[in-house]
Design a protein around this motif. Sequence first.
Motif, PDB file in Angstrom:
ATOM      1  N   LEU A 168      73.952 103.019  16.795  1.00 17.61           N
ATOM      2  CA  LEU A 168      72.755 102.790  17.591  1.00 17.61           C
ATOM      3  C   LEU A 168      71.506 103.206  16.818  1.00 17.61           C
ATOM      4  O   LEU A 168      70.471 102.557  16.909  1.00 17.61           O
ATOM      5  N   ALA A 169      71.606 104.269  16.053  1.00 17.28           N
ATOM      6  CA  ALA A 169      70.458 104.716  15.262  1.00 17.28           C
ATOM      7  C   ALA A 169      70.089 103.699  14.191  1.00 17.28           C
ATOM      8  O   ALA A 169      68.932 103.610  13.777  1.00 17.28           O
ATOM      9  N   ASP A 170      71.075 102.923  13.760  1.00 18.68           N
ATOM     10  CA  ASP A 170      70.837 101.933  12.710  1.00 18.68           C
ATOM     11  C   ASP A 170      70.362 100.586  13.254  1.00 18.68           C
ATOM     12  O   ASP A 170      70.009  99.699  12.479  1.00 18.68           O
ATOM     13  N   LEU A 171      70.374 100.421  14.578  1.00 16.86           N
ATOM     14  CA  LEU A 171      69.964  99.149  15.159  1.00 16.86           C
ATOM     15  C   LEU A 171      68.458  98.937  15.035  1.00 16.86           C
ATOM     16  O   LEU A 171      67.677  99.889  15.108  1.00 16.86           O
ATOM     17  N   SER A 172      68.073  97.691  14.871  1.00 14.62           N
ATOM     18  CA  SER A 172      66.668  97.298  14.949  1.00 14.62           C
ATOM     19  C   SER A 172      66.539  96.392  16.167  1.00 14.62           C
ATOM     20  O   SER A 172      67.027  95.268  16.166  1.00 14.62           O
ATOM     21  N   VAL A 173      65.923  96.905  17.212  1.00 14.77           N
ATOM     22  CA  VAL A 173      65.830  96.173  18.478  1.00 14.77           C
ATOM     23  C   VAL A 173      64.529  95.384  18.538  1.00 14.77           C
ATOM     24  O   VAL A 173      63.445  95.930  18.308  1.00 14.77           O
ATOM     25  N   LEU A 174      64.654  94.108  18.846  1.00 18.35           N
ATOM     26  CA  LEU A 174      63.499  93.266  19.127  1.00 18.35           C
ATOM     27  C   LEU A 174      63.435  93.083  20.638  1.00 18.35           C
ATOM     28  O   LEU A 174      64.267  92.390  21.219  1.00 18.35           O
ATOM     29  N   LEU A 175      62.496  93.735  21.268  1.00 13.97           N
ATOM     30  CA  LEU A 175      62.352  93.699  22.720  1.00 13.97           C
ATOM     31  C   LEU A 175      61.338  92.617  23.093  1.00 13.97           C
ATOM     32  O   LEU A 175      60.184  92.675  22.678  1.00 13.97           O
ATOM     33  N   VAL A 176      61.795  91.629  23.858  1.00 19.14           N
ATOM     34  CA  VAL A 176      60.946  90.512  24.256  1.00 19.14           C
ATOM     35  C   VAL A 176      60.633  90.683  25.733  1.00 19.14           C
ATOM     36  O   VAL A 176      61.443  90.348  26.607  1.00 19.14           O
ATOM     37  N   GLU A 177      59.468  91.225  26.027  1.00 21.62           N
ATOM     38  CA  GLU A 177      59.119  91.586  27.394  1.00 21.62           C
ATOM     39  C   GLU A 177      57.613  91.473  27.600  1.00 21.62           C
ATOM     40  O   GLU A 177      56.834  92.194  26.973  1.00 21.62           O
ATOM     41  N   PRO A 178      57.148  90.559  28.479  1.00 18.23           N
ATOM     42  CA  PRO A 178      55.703  90.378  28.711  1.00 18.23           C
ATOM     43  C   PRO A 178      55.072  91.493  29.525  1.00 18.23           C
ATOM     44  O   PRO A 178      53.855  91.687  29.463  1.00 18.23           O
ATOM     45  N   SER A 179      55.864  92.230  30.284  1.00 19.42           N
ATOM     46  CA  SER A 179      55.321  93.304  31.114  1.00 19.42           C
ATOM     47  C   SER A 179      55.247  94.604  30.309  1.00 19.42           C
ATOM     48  O   SER A 179      56.273  95.112  29.857  1.00 19.42           O
ATOM     49  N   SER A 180      54.048  95.142  30.146  1.00 15.70           N
ATOM     50  CA  SER A 180      53.889  96.386  29.388  1.00 15.70           C
ATOM     51  C   SER A 180      54.593  97.548  30.078  1.00 15.70           C
ATOM     52  O   SER A 180      55.151  98.432  29.418  1.00 15.70           O
ATOM     53  N   GLN A 212      57.365  97.334  32.020  1.00 12.96           N
ATOM     54  CA  GLN A 212      58.802  97.179  31.803  1.00 12.96           C
ATOM     55  C   GLN A 212      59.160  97.464  30.344  1.00 12.96           C
ATOM     56  O   GLN A 212      60.183  98.091  30.056  1.00 12.96           O
ATOM     57  N   ALA A 213      58.301  97.031  29.426  1.00 10.11           N
ATOM     58  CA  ALA A 213      58.555  97.280  28.008  1.00 10.11           C
ATOM     59  C   ALA A 213      58.562  98.775  27.724  1.00 10.11           C
ATOM     60  O   ALA A 213      59.392  99.272  26.951  1.00 10.11           O
ATOM     61  N   GLY A 214      57.646  99.508  28.337  1.00 13.57           N
ATOM     62  CA  GLY A 214      57.600 100.954  28.148  1.00 13.57           C
ATOM     63  C   GLY A 214      58.844 101.638  28.679  1.00 13.57           C
ATOM     64  O   GLY A 214      59.381 102.559  28.049  1.00 13.57           O
ATOM     65  N   LEU A 215      59.325 101.180  29.848  1.00 12.90           N
ATOM     66  CA  LEU A 215      60.530 101.755  30.447  1.00 12.90           C
ATOM     67  C   LEU A 215      61.744 101.533  29.547  1.00 12.90           C
ATOM     68  O   LEU A 215      62.505 102.469  29.254  1.00 12.90           O
ATOM     69  N   VAL A 216      61.925 100.291  29.090  1.00 14.35           N
ATOM     70  CA  VAL A 216      63.076  99.985  28.238  1.00 14.35           C
ATOM     71  C   VAL A 216      62.971 100.727  26.910  1.00 14.35           C
ATOM     72  O   VAL A 216      63.971 101.239  26.402  1.00 14.35           O
ATOM     73  N   THR A 217      61.775 100.806  26.362  1.00 16.17           N
ATOM     74  CA  THR A 217      61.576 101.512  25.094  1.00 16.17           C
ATOM     75  C   THR A 217      61.990 102.972  25.206  1.00 16.17           C
ATOM     76  O   THR A 217      62.675 103.519  24.329  1.00 16.17           O
ATOM     77  N   ARG A 218      61.593 103.621  26.291  1.00 17.49           N
ATOM     78  CA  ARG A 218      61.971 105.037  26.484  1.00 17.49           C
ATOM     79  C   ARG A 218      63.479 105.180  26.598  1.00 17.49           C
ATOM     80  O   ARG A 218      64.066 106.128  26.052  1.00 17.49           O
ATOM     81  N   MET A 219      64.140 104.259  27.291  1.00 15.86           N
ATOM     82  CA  MET A 219      65.596 104.302  27.404  1.00 15.86           C
ATOM     83  C   MET A 219      66.250 104.127  26.032  1.00 15.86           C
ATOM     84  O   MET A 219      67.215 104.825  25.696  1.00 15.86           O
ATOM     85  N   LEU A 220      65.721 103.190  25.250  1.00 15.95           N
ATOM     86  CA  LEU A 220      66.283 102.936  23.924  1.00 15.95           C
ATOM     87  C   LEU A 220      66.111 104.160  23.026  1.00 15.95           C
ATOM     88  O   LEU A 220      67.036 104.554  22.305  1.00 15.95           O
ATOM     89  N   GLN A 221      64.941 104.759  23.067  1.00 13.72           N
ATOM     90  CA  GLN A 221      64.703 105.941  22.251  1.00 13.72           C
ATOM     91  C   GLN A 221      65.622 107.082  22.651  1.00 13.72           C
ATOM     92  O   GLN A 221      66.116 107.825  21.793  1.00 13.72           O
ATOM     93  N   HIS A 222      65.867 107.211  23.952  1.00  9.80           N
ATOM     94  CA  HIS A 222      66.761 108.266  24.426  1.00  9.80           C
ATOM     95  C   HIS A 222      68.188 108.036  23.954  1.00  9.80           C
ATOM     96  O   HIS A 222      68.967 108.993  23.800  1.00  9.80           O
ATOM     97  N   GLN A 223      68.539 106.771  23.705  1.00 17.94           N
ATOM     98  CA  GLN A 223      69.867 106.436  23.209  1.00 17.94           C
ATOM     99  C   GLN A 223      69.973 106.578  21.691  1.00 17.94           C
ATOM    100  O   GLN A 223      71.031 106.364  21.120  1.00 17.94           O
ATOM    101  N   GLY A 224      68.874 106.924  21.046  1.00 23.09           N
ATOM    102  CA  GLY A 224      68.906 107.145  19.606  1.00 23.09           C
ATOM    103  C   GLY A 224      68.415 105.985  18.772  1.00 23.09           C
ATOM    104  O   GLY A 224      68.464 106.035  17.537  1.00 23.09           O
TER     105      GLY A 224
END
Length: 266
Positions: free
Chosen positions: A7-19, A21-33
């Motif tokens: 997971l730390a090696d993943l490069s995630v491209l998040l496609v989300e028009p809602s800032s 929702q994007a912030g929520l998903v980003t925080r979850m992703l960061q918490h996952q490493g």
Amino acid sequence: MSLTASLADLSVLLVEPSSMQAGLVTRMLQHQGVRSIHTVGEGNAALAALSESQEGWVVISSLYLPDMAGTDLVMAMRDDAALEAVPFILISSEIRPQVLEPVRQSGACSIVAKPFNEQQLSRALYAAADYLNPPDDIDAADIENLRVLLVDDSMASRRHILRLLAELGITRVVEAENGKAAVALLQETMVDLVITDYNMPEMDGRELTEYIRTQSWQNTVPVLMVTSEQNMGRLAAVERAGVSAICDKPFEAGSIRKLIAESLLR
């Protein structure tokens, strides 16, 4: 490689028009490493970012985007040879089967339903990491000469499964676009494993399984069904027909590897 390292090696491209929702998903992703997260708000911007570098990307997309639907994005990816193997995760509150079916058939890693929690997103990430870094859980000697019949009317779905099989070292694969075509192949071609969809024209997966178990000279061959069918009555009929195992679409790469490994031990 551990899942945490993956997971730390993943490069995630998040496609989300809602800032928001994007912030929520980003925080979850960061918490996952996940350390590398790039956010865009439109499908075309996502395709442009992917075209620059495909290595290690995982796409997480909303269904409704300003310039296209998430279904259009994943289909555009699957139609591009450079992008067809990039893992795709859809996040959506949509429940209509006719809307989600193109995503299921495209070989998406996961569909995460809104509202979702971090655990659900984490499972989708693990599936993507497993797809990018497949474990060596099947002995190469067991699959060197494995002959597989792949039956699915969706070319995109067949391509996705073919990629997974190739990663396992399984290259002796014949394809059929429906059960009727599969019957013709089974009459003259010996196989060690059948992987089939359920919903197909001419002859569906249940009818094909019934044919194999009651009429084919290869009536003991393992049959794995990979399907988006949700009707429990229909799935129960498939089980009664003699299918060896059923795997949902979209499926995790590890799931189909496990089913194949188990079928080889039968």
